[in-house]
Motif scaffolding. Structure first.
Motif, PDB file in Angstrom:
ATOM      1  N   GLU A  10       0.842  -1.212   0.000  1.00 36.33           N
ATOM      2  CA  GLU A  10       0.000   0.000   0.000  1.00 36.33           C
ATOM      3  C   GLU A  10       0.868   1.249   0.000  1.00 36.33           C
ATOM      4  O   GLU A  10       1.646   1.475   0.938  1.00 36.33           O
ATOM      5  N   ILE A  13       0.641   3.551   3.042  1.00 38.50           N
ATOM      6  CA  ILE A  13       1.321   3.034   4.227  1.00 38.50           C
ATOM      7  C   ILE A  13       2.827   3.278   4.091  1.00 38.50           C
ATOM      8  O   ILE A  13       3.510   3.720   5.020  1.00 38.50           O
ATOM      9  N   LEU A  16       3.538   6.799   4.759  1.00 39.38           N
ATOM     10  CA  LEU A  16       3.398   7.113   6.199  1.00 39.38           C
ATOM     11  C   LEU A  16       4.621   6.636   6.979  1.00 39.38           C
ATOM     12  O   LEU A  16       5.223   7.387   7.759  1.00 39.38           O
ATOM     13  N   ALA A  83      -1.694  -6.711   8.972  1.00 43.44           N
ATOM     14  CA  ALA A  83      -3.055  -6.457   9.443  1.00 43.44           C
ATOM     15  C   ALA A  83      -3.650  -7.752  10.029  1.00 43.44           C
ATOM     16  O   ALA A  83      -4.644  -7.736  10.735  1.00 43.44           O
ATOM     17  N   TYR A  84      -3.025  -8.870   9.695  1.00 41.78           N
ATOM     18  CA  TYR A  84      -3.538 -10.172  10.136  1.00 41.78           C
ATOM     19  C   TYR A  84      -2.737 -10.704  11.310  1.00 41.78           C
ATOM     20  O   TYR A  84      -1.513 -10.689  11.272  1.00 41.78           O
ATOM     21  N   SER A 103      -1.155  -0.858  13.169  1.00 41.40           N
ATOM     22  CA  SER A 103      -2.012   0.031  13.940  1.00 41.40           C
ATOM     23  C   SER A 103      -1.698   1.460  13.530  1.00 41.40           C
ATOM     24  O   SER A 103      -0.562   1.758  13.109  1.00 41.40           O
ATOM     25  N   SER A 104      -2.693   2.312  13.619  1.00 40.17           N
ATOM     26  CA  SER A 104      -2.449   3.712  13.281  1.00 40.17           C
ATOM     27  C   SER A 104      -1.493   4.338  14.292  1.00 40.17           C
ATOM     28  O   SER A 104      -0.833   5.322  14.029  1.00 40.17           O
TER      29      SER A 104
ATOM     30  N   HIS B 525     -10.105  -6.782   7.798  1.00 40.40           N
ATOM     31  CA  HIS B 525      -8.739  -6.677   7.259  1.00 40.40           C
ATOM     32  C   HIS B 525      -8.633  -5.575   6.244  1.00 40.40           C
ATOM     33  O   HIS B 525      -7.668  -4.800   6.262  1.00 40.40           O
ATOM     34  N   GLU B 526      -9.644  -5.509   5.413  1.00 43.40           N
ATOM     35  CA  GLU B 526      -9.620  -4.486   4.357  1.00 43.40           C
ATOM     36  C   GLU B 526      -9.694  -3.099   4.973  1.00 43.40           C
ATOM     37  O   GLU B 526      -9.141  -2.141   4.444  1.00 43.40           O
ATOM     38  N   ARG B 528      -8.618  -2.321   7.950  1.00 48.82           N
ATOM     39  CA  ARG B 528      -7.494  -1.998   8.835  1.00 48.82           C
ATOM     40  C   ARG B 528      -6.449  -1.100   8.142  1.00 48.82           C
ATOM     41  O   ARG B 528      -6.019  -0.101   8.711  1.00 48.82           O
ATOM     42  N   ASN B 529      -6.099  -1.482   6.947  1.00 47.93           N
ATOM     43  CA  ASN B 529      -5.087  -0.672   6.253  1.00 47.93           C
ATOM     44  C   ASN B 529      -5.493   0.789   6.116  1.00 47.93           C
ATOM     45  O   ASN B 529      -4.721   1.661   6.522  1.00 47.93           O
ATOM     46  N   PRO B 530      -6.715   1.050   5.593  1.00 46.82           N
ATOM     47  CA  PRO B 530      -7.107   2.488   5.524  1.00 46.82           C
ATOM     48  C   PRO B 530      -7.127   3.147   6.904  1.00 46.82           C
ATOM     49  O   PRO B 530      -6.758   4.308   7.042  1.00 46.82           O
ATOM     50  N   LEU B 531      -7.512   2.354   7.938  1.00 46.55           N
ATOM     51  CA  LEU B 531      -7.543   2.933   9.285  1.00 46.55           C
ATOM     52  C   LEU B 531      -6.135   3.332   9.721  1.00 46.55           C
ATOM     53  O   LEU B 531      -5.909   4.384  10.295  1.00 46.55           O
ATOM     54  N   VAL B 532      -5.210   2.419   9.442  1.00 44.53           N
ATOM     55  CA  VAL B 532      -3.813   2.688   9.809  1.00 44.53           C
ATOM     56  C   VAL B 532      -3.359   3.969   9.114  1.00 44.53           C
ATOM     57  O   VAL B 532      -2.742   4.841   9.743  1.00 44.53           O
ATOM     58  N   THR B 533      -3.715   4.084   7.859  1.00 45.22           N
ATOM     59  CA  THR B 533      -3.308   5.245   7.089  1.00 45.22           C
ATOM     60  C   THR B 533      -3.913   6.520   7.663  1.00 45.22           C
ATOM     61  O   THR B 533      -3.215   7.489   7.987  1.00 45.22           O
ATOM     62  N   GLY B 535      -5.387   7.079  10.580  1.00 51.62           N
ATOM     63  CA  GLY B 535      -4.922   7.337  11.951  1.00 51.62           C
ATOM     64  C   GLY B 535      -3.465   7.786  11.952  1.00 51.62           C
ATOM     65  O   GLY B 535      -3.074   8.694  12.672  1.00 51.62           O
ATOM     66  N   GLY B 536      -2.657   7.095  11.153  1.00 53.71           N
ATOM     67  CA  GLY B 536      -1.226   7.387  11.132  1.00 53.71           C
ATOM     68  C   GLY B 536      -0.963   8.822  10.679  1.00 53.71           C
ATOM     69  O   GLY B 536      -0.200   9.543  11.333  1.00 53.71           O
ATOM     70  N   VAL B 562     -10.440   6.671  15.260  1.00 48.71           N
ATOM     71  CA  VAL B 562      -9.727   5.605  14.548  1.00 48.71           C
ATOM     72  C   VAL B 562      -9.299   4.517  15.549  1.00 48.71           C
ATOM     73  O   VAL B 562      -9.465   3.331  15.279  1.00 48.71           O
TER      74      VAL B 562
END
Lengths: 127, 730
Positions: A10, A13, A16, A83-84, A103-104, B525-526, B528-533, B535-536, B562
């Protein structure tokens, strides 16, 4: 300055992590999949000091990449960042130094990176 | 010498006419018996004419072969008039039997006198005979009847007595009665009832009889009475008196005939029968009580004991019931009824007498008076005999299904049976009965009864009743036990059923959620990635824009939201994951230190400081660090959330047996009683936001570690969760 290779499919990511880890004082390299990452490691004059590896990726996933790294570049510590959590059960991932769930809040990842670098390069850290 | 007759004057003629009509016969005899003359209706009485008889001997008319009741022959009769006899001597009312001309017999009663002339010379013997044939016949008949009557009366087994009113003077009494009262006829006849009683001091019967008759005087009918007489023999006799007024109507005095009948055997039988019936009623009452108390074993046993001891029942002084304890393989005393001592008995029995309770009432009343049996209860509790002690009297009775009647330390009818002295000393008696309780399938126990206070010997009949009662009691006790077990099983089944229904519901829910869950996991799972982004970047911006406070506040909202989403995603994914733990020896204190250091700073614990109370030098435990961390985070978060107004969360570690215990303690709202059973079920939650998976996951993890998780909670006071983890093997 330690070099960290971030492997994640991604773009957002990667960006970031690049920004955040650069702020932390690391040199950050990025790859979008396992294959690209292996090529980079092979091609680089000095291999990265640490690899942050995602698991689910197209072309070559994290588990396979880890297998190759263990075979060729056993000395480079790997932190799995996924994520898993299900891959925690895969014995191959046990070869990694740590497993951090995405995690964010990057503080856990950052502290694990510090921990691992200190463990692998204690002389540099004290220097 | 010839008898000179008077000349025929007119007067003389009239005299002869009259004398010839007389029924009396006047004979003038010579001393040798020759008939000189006859006057009176000789033709009518003997069939002869006067002329025919003249010159004949008087004795030829007499029949001496059948002498009359006077026992007089014609010879001895005439002898009375011989010269040698005192001349003044007359013979009165001598009965002789004479033949008629036709061979018939006539009874005549004679009076005679010697007749002298003025010179003192014997002229003749004059005898006057009266025909008493008819009278004699009647008299004989009467005598016969009297004798017959007497024979009948004397042969009567019953006593008979004829009394004359009003003094109750005894006119007649038969031999049976005389024998019974052991008096002679002369002592009795002519005396009054009262006199007999007073003179001889007995039998009291006569006094009683007098009173009875006086009482029934006005009643002219036959009356029957029963009375108990103690002084007519070694044992008391029950007598029936039948009082017959037999007074002849015109007689001044009335007579009373009394028949005295010994009805003792009948009466005894009657009393016996009554007692048996009473006991049957007892059995019936007790067995009804059995039915009513089927569900409560102790009440049932109590009924048995009261049935055995109640005066209206079998009337034993004390009764004990012993039951077989299958699990301990022992015969153990269970319950007892009866007084502890003579004094106590007197009090209890007097009380019961006063209350006049029926058996069913007694059964009810008695349960409230359990304290009266304190002493016997102490005795019965001390009886405990192993079932394999086959030489023990009680075990023999049980094994051989035999009733043992122990009198003076020996089994009646079987000297070979050993009676344990310690049992006798415990019971404080050497005479008791033990009756086994059993059904064809199993041994139930024993009943022991005795007459500890009264020392009354046990009757054969009592044993029969006891056996009967024991038989009924055995089945009732067995039923009660089965019923009790059945009730427990039903209860367990009901509980299991409730659980099953709940689990089924949860299963259906889980299955439904399972499909959704899989989908949710994919989605999570799908996401989570946008959340990480998101939030990050938000966090990054938060540091970049630290000098723009208003923007920072807005960014913080994004960061918090988030975080919340990520938390939900984590829980969902954890649940979907269900991993096997990867175990390693760890010091759980270190894990907790690390956890608290990191989470202590989390905003969710801002108002909930975590206090560590850890036992130093704790043994290592084999755990999956990540999983246990997850469990502890869950528990800590729950505790914090339970204390809405803030408060300290305590985390303790300590050792118990071969386990390490981690306790997480809060002083929060607590878990309501009705929800306690559901705490560990999946999707259970009281929070507005939450998946309800946290504690279920925790339980799964701890169980996979071979440990246990539990909690104690009081609403409004707080909750303590405890995790027990086994030591790491050395």
């Amino acid at each position: 300055m330690k070099t960290i290779l971030v492997v994640d499919d991604e773009k957002n990511i990667r960006r970031l992590y690049d920004k955040e880890l650069t702020r932390e004082g690391y040199k950050v390299l990025v790859a979008s999949n396992g294959k690209e990452a292996l090529q980079m490691v092979d091609a680089a004059p000095t291999p990265p000091d640490l690899i942050v590896l995602d698991i689910r990726m197209p072309k070559m996933d994290g588990v396979e990449t880890l297998g190759h790294l263990m075979a060729k570049h056993r000395k480079i510590p790997v932190i799995i960042n996924s994520a898993y959590s299900s891959h925690m059960d895969n014995y191959l991932t046990w070869a990694a130094e740590a497993y951090v769930i995405k995690s964010s809040d990057l503080s856990e990842l950052k502290s694990k990176i510090r921990e691992v670098i200190q463990k692998y390069y204690p002389a540099d850290a004290t220097a | 010498m010839d008898l000179q007759l008077a000349p025929n004057t007119e007067e003389d003629v009239i005299f002869r006419l009259v004398t010839d009509q007389l029924p009396d016969l006047v004979f003038a005899l010579k001393q040798n018996g020759e008939i000189l003359s006859v006057q009176g209706d000789i033709q009518g009485v003997l069939g002869y004419s006067k002329e025919e008889l003249k010159g004949q001997n008087f004795r030829s008319l007499c029949d001496d072969s059948t002498m009359g009741t006077s026992g007089l022959s014609s010879y001895s009769f005439l002898q009375q008039f011989s010269e040698t006899e005192n001349e003044e001597r007359t013979f009165k009312d001598a009965q002789l039997i004479l033949h008629t001309r036709y061979g018939e017999i006539r009874n005549l009663e004679f009076n005679g006198k010697k007749i002298y002339d003025p010179h003192g010379k014997l002229l003749s013997i004059c005898i006057v005979g009266r025909d008493i044939t008819l009278r004699k016949r009647l008299q004989d008949r009467i005598d016969y009847l009297r004798q017959l009557n007497e024979k009948i009366l004397n042969s009567l087994h019953e006593g008979m007595l004829v009394l004359e009113m009003p003094a109750l003077r005894i006119l007649n009494i038969n031999r049976s009665l005389l024998a019974a009262i052991r008096l002679q006829e002369f002592q009795v006849i002519g005396s009054t009832c009262e006199e007999i009683f007073q003179n001889h001091g007995r039998p009291k019967l006569f006094a009683d009889m007098g009173r009875l008759i006086q009482r029934t005087l006005n009643i002219s009918k036959v009356s029957h009475h029963e009375c108990l007489v103690h002084d007519l023999g070694p044992t008391p006799l029950y007598l029936e008196l039948v009082i017959h007024p037999i007074g002849v109507a015109e007689a001044r005095t009335r007579q009373i005939m009394v028949l005295v009948r010994d009805i003792t055997p009948r009466k005894r039988f009657e009393i016996d029968l009554k007692r048996r019936i009473q006991k049957l009623y007892t059995l019936n009452d007790v067995s009804e009580a059995f039915q009513a108390t089927i569900s409560q074993l102790d009440n049932l046993l109590y009924s048995v004991l009261v049935g055995v001891t109640a005066g209206k029942g079998l009337g034993f002084n004390r009764a004990f019931v012993l039951l077989v304890d299958e699990s301990e393989r022992r015969l153990k005393g269970r319950l007892a009824v009866g007084p502890g001592s003579g004094e106590e008995a007197a009090v209890i029995w007097a009380n019961l007498d006063q209350l006049q309770l029926s058996l069913p009432e007694l059964l009810k009343e008695g349960r409230r008076r359990a304290d009266e049996n304190r002493q016997v209860m102490e005795i019965v509790r001390r009886i405990s005999v192993p079932l394999d002690e086959s030489g023990h009297l009680l075990i023999r009775s049980l094994d051989e299904k035999k009733v043992f009647n122990i009198a003076s330390g020996k089994v009646t009818g079987d000297d070979g049976v050993y009676v344990n002295p310690e049992l006798m000393s415990l019971l404080q008696t050497d005479s008791f009965v033990c009756i086994p309780l059993y059904t064809p399938q199993k041994q139930i126990g024993l009943i022991l009864v005795d007459n500890f206070i009264t020392r009354r010997p046990v009757l054969f009949e009592d044993l029969e009743f006891l056996k009967n009662l024991a038989n009924q009691a055995s089945y009732a006790i067995d039923n009660a036990r089965l019923y009790g077990e059945l009730e427990q099983k039903i209860q367990a089944l009901e509980e299991a059923n409730v659980q099953l229904v709940e689990q089924q519901k949860a299963l259906i829910e889980a299955e439904r959620l399972g499909t959704i869950g899989k989908m949710a996991a994919t989605v999570a799972h799908e996401i989570r990635n946008p959340l990480v982004t998101i939030g990050g970047y938000a966090r990054m911006l938060l540091t970049d824009l630290s000098d723009h406070p208003s923007s920072c506040e807005d960014l913080q909202v994004i960061v918090d939201e988030v975080s919340r989403l990520e938390h939900i995603v984590n829980e969902l994914l954890d649940y979907a994951r269900y991993a096997k733990p990867v175990m390693d020896g760890r010091d759980i204190n270190l894990l907790i230190n690390d956890l608290v250091r990191r989470f202590g700073k989390d905003e969710r614990f801002a108002r909930h400081p975590i206090r560590e109370e850890l036992q130093p030098d704790l043994r290592m435990v084999r755990i999956d660090e990540n999983q246990i961390r997850q469990v502890l985070i869950n528990l800590l978060l729950n505790s914090a959330q339970a204390m809405a107004d803030g408060g300290t969360v305590r985390i303790q570690t300590f050792t118990r047996e071969d386990q390490v215990v981690v306790a997480v303690i809060d002083t929060g709202c607590g878990i309501p009683e009705e929800l306690k059973g559901k705490v560990f079920t999946p999707f259970f939650t009281t929070k507005s936001s939450g998946t309800g998976l946290g504690l279920n996951i925790a339980a799964q993890i701890i169980s996979a570690h071979g440990g246990e998780i539990s909690f104690e909670s009081t609403e409004g006071v707080g909750t303590t969760f405890k995790i027990q983890l086994p030591f790491c093997e050395q």
